[in-house]
Design a protein around this motif. Sequence first.
Motif, PDB file in Angstrom:
ATOM      1  N   LEU A  43       0.829  -1.207   0.000  1.00  0.00           N
ATOM      2  CA  LEU A  43       0.000   0.000   0.000  1.00  0.00           C
ATOM      3  C   LEU A  43       0.863   1.255   0.000  1.00  0.00           C
ATOM      4  O   LEU A  43       0.570   2.224  -0.693  1.00  0.00           O
ATOM      5  CB  LEU A  43      -0.924   0.000   1.225  1.00  0.00           C
ATOM      6  CG  LEU A  43      -2.095  -0.985   1.217  1.00  0.00           C
ATOM      7  CD1 LEU A  43      -2.843  -0.920   2.545  1.00  0.00           C
ATOM      8  CD2 LEU A  43      -3.041  -0.675   0.061  1.00  0.00           C
ATOM      9  N   GLU A  44       1.927   1.234   0.805  1.00  0.00           N
ATOM     10  CA  GLU A  44       2.830   2.385   0.870  1.00  0.00           C
ATOM     11  C   GLU A  44       3.472   2.646  -0.492  1.00  0.00           C
ATOM     12  O   GLU A  44       3.573   3.791  -0.943  1.00  0.00           O
ATOM     13  CB  GLU A  44       3.909   2.149   1.928  1.00  0.00           C
ATOM     14  CG  GLU A  44       3.386   2.208   3.347  1.00  0.00           C
ATOM     15  CD  GLU A  44       4.434   1.822   4.370  1.00  0.00           C
ATOM     16  OE1 GLU A  44       5.499   1.287   3.940  1.00  0.00           O
ATOM     17  OE2 GLU A  44       4.205   2.035   5.573  1.00  0.00           O
ATOM     18  N   ALA A  45       3.886   1.576  -1.154  1.00  0.00           N
ATOM     19  CA  ALA A  45       4.513   1.725  -2.471  1.00  0.00           C
ATOM     20  C   ALA A  45       3.513   2.258  -3.494  1.00  0.00           C
ATOM     21  O   ALA A  45       3.850   3.127  -4.317  1.00  0.00           O
ATOM     22  CB  ALA A  45       5.076   0.382  -2.933  1.00  0.00           C
ATOM     23  N   GLU A  46       2.277   1.773  -3.439  1.00  0.00           N
ATOM     24  CA  GLU A  46       1.262   2.246  -4.377  1.00  0.00           C
ATOM     25  C   GLU A  46       0.924   3.711  -4.120  1.00  0.00           C
ATOM     26  O   GLU A  46       0.796   4.508  -5.061  1.00  0.00           O
ATOM     27  CB  GLU A  46       0.002   1.390  -4.263  1.00  0.00           C
ATOM     28  CG  GLU A  46      -1.052   1.736  -5.312  1.00  0.00           C
ATOM     29  CD  GLU A  46      -2.295   0.871  -5.214  1.00  0.00           C
ATOM     30  OE1 GLU A  46      -3.232   1.113  -6.007  1.00  0.00           O
ATOM     31  OE2 GLU A  46      -2.340  -0.027  -4.352  1.00  0.00           O
ATOM     32  N   GLU A  47       0.798   4.068  -2.847  1.00  0.00           N
ATOM     33  CA  GLU A  47       0.496   5.465  -2.503  1.00  0.00           C
ATOM     34  C   GLU A  47       1.621   6.390  -2.944  1.00  0.00           C
ATOM     35  O   GLU A  47       1.383   7.479  -3.490  1.00  0.00           O
ATOM     36  CB  GLU A  47       0.267   5.588  -0.996  1.00  0.00           C
ATOM     37  CG  GLU A  47      -0.268   6.936  -0.539  1.00  0.00           C
ATOM     38  CD  GLU A  47       0.802   7.988  -0.349  1.00  0.00           C
ATOM     39  OE1 GLU A  47       0.506   9.181  -0.572  1.00  0.00           O
ATOM     40  OE2 GLU A  47       1.935   7.615   0.011  1.00  0.00           O
ATOM     41  N   LYS A  48       2.857   5.959  -2.744  1.00  0.00           N
ATOM     42  CA  LYS A  48       4.001   6.772  -3.155  1.00  0.00           C
ATOM     43  C   LYS A  48       4.030   6.948  -4.666  1.00  0.00           C
ATOM     44  O   LYS A  48       4.255   8.060  -5.171  1.00  0.00           O
ATOM     45  CB  LYS A  48       5.307   6.115  -2.683  1.00  0.00           C
ATOM     46  CG  LYS A  48       6.546   6.902  -3.071  1.00  0.00           C
ATOM     47  CD  LYS A  48       7.814   6.192  -2.612  1.00  0.00           C
ATOM     48  CE  LYS A  48       9.054   6.972  -3.035  1.00  0.00           C
ATOM     49  NZ  LYS A  48      10.312   6.273  -2.658  1.00  0.00           N
ATOM     50  N   ALA A  49       3.771   5.878  -5.401  1.00  0.00           N
ATOM     51  CA  ALA A  49       3.792   5.956  -6.859  1.00  0.00           C
ATOM     52  C   ALA A  49       2.705   6.889  -7.387  1.00  0.00           C
ATOM     53  O   ALA A  49       2.946   7.701  -8.289  1.00  0.00           O
ATOM     54  CB  ALA A  49       3.625   4.558  -7.454  1.00  0.00           C
ATOM     55  N   ILE A  50       1.505   6.791  -6.815  1.00  0.00           N
ATOM     56  CA  ILE A  50       0.414   7.652  -7.263  1.00  0.00           C
ATOM     57  C   ILE A  50       0.691   9.108  -6.888  1.00  0.00           C
ATOM     58  O   ILE A  50       0.434  10.025  -7.677  1.00  0.00           O
ATOM     59  CB  ILE A  50      -0.928   7.173  -6.673  1.00  0.00           C
ATOM     60  CG1 ILE A  50      -1.343   5.867  -7.349  1.00  0.00           C
ATOM     61  CG2 ILE A  50      -2.014   8.223  -6.837  1.00  0.00           C
ATOM     62  CD1 ILE A  50      -2.640   5.289  -6.835  1.00  0.00           C
ATOM     63  N   SER A  51       1.230   9.343  -5.690  1.00  0.00           N
ATOM     64  CA  SER A  51       1.554  10.707  -5.261  1.00  0.00           C
ATOM     65  C   SER A  51       2.594  11.332  -6.175  1.00  0.00           C
ATOM     66  O   SER A  51       2.482  12.501  -6.575  1.00  0.00           O
ATOM     67  CB  SER A  51       2.062  10.705  -3.814  1.00  0.00           C
ATOM     68  OG  SER A  51       1.039  10.326  -2.927  1.00  0.00           O
ATOM     69  N   GLU A  52       3.634  10.577  -6.516  1.00  0.00           N
ATOM     70  CA  GLU A  52       4.688  11.091  -7.388  1.00  0.00           C
ATOM     71  C   GLU A  52       4.158  11.361  -8.796  1.00  0.00           C
ATOM     72  O   GLU A  52       4.514  12.365  -9.424  1.00  0.00           O
ATOM     73  CB  GLU A  52       5.861  10.113  -7.427  1.00  0.00           C
ATOM     74  CG  GLU A  52       6.639  10.057  -6.119  1.00  0.00           C
ATOM     75  CD  GLU A  52       7.756   9.029  -6.156  1.00  0.00           C
ATOM     76  OE1 GLU A  52       7.798   8.228  -7.132  1.00  0.00           O
ATOM     77  OE2 GLU A  52       8.579   9.012  -5.214  1.00  0.00           O
TER      78      GLU A  52
END
Length: 426
Positions: free
Chosen positions: A87-96
């Motif tokens: 989830l953290e990786a997905e959130e980071k990717a979408i935020s970036e």
Amino acid sequence: MHDIRFIRENPEAFDAGLAQRRLEPLAAGLIAQDERRRALVTELQAGQARRNDASKAIGAAKAKGDEAAAQALMAEVGALKERLPALEAEEKAISEALEAQLAAIPNLPLADVPEGADEDDNLLVHESGTRPDFGFAPKEHDAIGPALGLDFETGVKLSGARFTLVRGSAARLYRALGQFMLDTLTEQHGYEQIVPPLLVRDEAMYGTGQLPKFAEDSFQTTDGRWLIPTAEVSLTNIVQGEILSAEALPLRFAALTPCFRSEAGAAGRDTRGFIRQHQFDKCEMVSIVTPEQSEDEHERMTGCAEDILTKLGLPFRRMKLCTGDMGFSAARTYDLEVWLPGQGRYREISSCSTCTDFQARRMNARYRPEGEKATRFVHTLNGSGLAVGRTLVAVLENYQQEDGSVTVPEALRPYLGGSERLEARG
């Protein structure tokens, strides 16, 4: 940089601004991405909270001797530990990805900016000065300049196309112009003189909007720094990451610096003469203000540039750029165009832009209003006062004499030891 909260709350207004810029609607896609990001943040926070609660409950279950409950809780914690990093990786990717999209969208035009496709749709605000009336056919600067020291051939020999060696009388005039501009801005208009770095980091170029979209228009060194395309980059980023007091504003900076541009988007334009060079000097103005000061400051800044042209006795006009001709970071731009009798037309010599809070968001530059705890983003403005090379061109063409000499404008004579005329070499 755009505020996603504004886009969420004003999607139609945002898309209308993009339409004026000749861009397709983007609000719905940006909002959808932001909703997914927010949902992931909520899921992450809930998962982290549950992991913490379950971890504490394991001990309590074991203390009660409830091994089955303890095992179930341990299994739940283990599953969360596997799930949360994804989830953290997905959130980071979408935020970036969302930030990258927002960073690539130009500033929205202010309400009074005329809508149009290109420079043909710009609006004349006013004209000033009297065009010279020659008793002979006026020449272009590239015909006048060589006899005074504009050495195009040696510049090309040393560095290639779009480089010029300036020598002799032309070099003295060039120096005088730069000093006169800087003195006028600092002594008469209250700008603080700055000697800024000419090499800057990625963050500074990003802050004023040159990166990532316009990397090809600038020169980069082997160690990753950038040669400034304008002193706007260095001057505006003075307040990068700062929280200023409202009482300190406005801040007004001026610098006379070399500027470096690859002119990647100008292939085939102004290849003759001294108009469009890879290296040139410019006297730059930057203002850092509150939103309430922004409108008046734009008029003031443009007036400062006009004052220099007036003192030099150069005829010019002010144009309000249309939506299709404005720069990436600008919300409104006034161009000052000087009359070039050799070319028989007006040419840009200064651009003065208000960027509202667009650059400030990229730089995280804020101020704290008096009596308030919360901070707000500053507004930034920039303008040329003026481009030295183009002003040299304007002086040569407007003050040329039939014998090839050039009369020195009265305002520049103290900088040239009282000389009233630059004589052409035979």
